[in-house]
Write a protein that holds these residues in place. Structure first.
Motif, mmCIF file in Angstrom:
data_model
loop_
_atom_site.group_PDB
_atom_site.id
_atom_site.type_symbol
_atom_site.label_atom_id
_atom_site.label_comp_id
_atom_site.label_asym_id
_atom_site.label_seq_id
_atom_site.Cartn_x
_atom_site.Cartn_y
_atom_site.Cartn_z
ATOM 1 N N LEU A 64 2.083 -6.958 5.052
ATOM 2 C CA LEU A 64 3.490 -6.860 4.684
ATOM 3 C C LEU A 64 3.848 -8.015 3.770
ATOM 4 O O LEU A 64 3.362 -9.127 3.943
ATOM 5 C CB LEU A 64 4.385 -6.922 5.921
ATOM 6 C CG LEU A 64 4.345 -5.722 6.850
ATOM 7 C CD1 LEU A 64 5.119 -6.028 8.117
ATOM 8 C CD2 LEU A 64 4.914 -4.494 6.171
ATOM 9 N N GLU A 65 4.714 -7.752 2.798
ATOM 10 C CA GLU A 65 5.223 -8.800 1.915
ATOM 11 C C GLU A 65 6.689 -9.009 2.208
ATOM 12 O O GLU A 65 7.443 -8.044 2.365
ATOM 13 C CB GLU A 65 5.074 -8.401 0.447
ATOM 14 C CG GLU A 65 3.674 -8.328 -0.041
ATOM 15 C CD GLU A 65 3.581 -7.972 -1.513
ATOM 16 O OE1 GLU A 65 4.590 -7.502 -2.097
ATOM 17 O OE2 GLU A 65 2.511 -8.135 -2.084
ATOM 18 N N SER A 66 7.094 -10.254 2.259
ATOM 19 C CA SER A 66 8.502 -10.580 2.452
ATOM 20 C C SER A 66 9.273 -10.277 1.171
ATOM 21 O O SER A 66 8.774 -10.474 0.066
ATOM 22 C CB SER A 66 8.616 -12.073 2.788
ATOM 23 O OG SER A 66 9.960 -12.431 2.945
ATOM 24 N N ASP A 84 0.814 -1.214 0.000
ATOM 25 C CA ASP A 84 0.000 0.000 0.000
ATOM 26 C C ASP A 84 0.849 1.268 0.000
ATOM 27 O O ASP A 84 0.337 2.350 -0.268
ATOM 28 C CB ASP A 84 -0.926 0.031 1.218
ATOM 29 C CG ASP A 84 -1.964 -1.076 1.176
ATOM 30 O OD1 ASP A 84 -2.248 -1.609 0.081
ATOM 31 O OD2 ASP A 84 -2.495 -1.412 2.253
ATOM 32 N N ARG A 85 2.150 1.155 0.329
ATOM 33 C CA ARG A 85 3.048 2.306 0.413
ATOM 34 C C ARG A 85 4.371 2.007 -0.298
ATOM 35 O O ARG A 85 5.423 1.951 0.328
ATOM 36 C CB ARG A 85 3.322 2.665 1.875
ATOM 37 C CG ARG A 85 2.113 3.124 2.658
ATOM 38 C CD ARG A 85 1.349 4.297 2.045
ATOM 39 N NE ARG A 85 2.173 5.446 1.775
ATOM 40 C CZ ARG A 85 2.207 6.557 2.493
ATOM 41 N NH1 ARG A 85 1.426 6.671 3.549
ATOM 42 N NH2 ARG A 85 2.981 7.555 2.158
#
Length: 50
Positions: A43-45, A7-8
């Motif tokens: 969150l994505e790794s 999202d950011r």
């Protein structure tokens, strides 16, 4: 662990600093330290070596 917040994308990649219950503190390249609520963000790794 290296992560990013879809999202950011302007925040860049971040390094997880701590996890306390539902709170995750991440130090992002372009945003500094940010506390994120696990239930409200995804969150994505980031793969190592990128």
């Amino acid at each position: 662990m290296r992560v990013r917040l879809p999202d950011r994308p302007d925040w860049g990649e971040g390094q997880v600093q701590s996890v306390a219950g539902d709170r995750i503190t991440v130090n992002f390249e372009n945003a500094g330290k940010v506390m994120i609520l696990r239930a409200q963000s995804r969150l994505e790794s980031v793969e190592e070596g990128r």
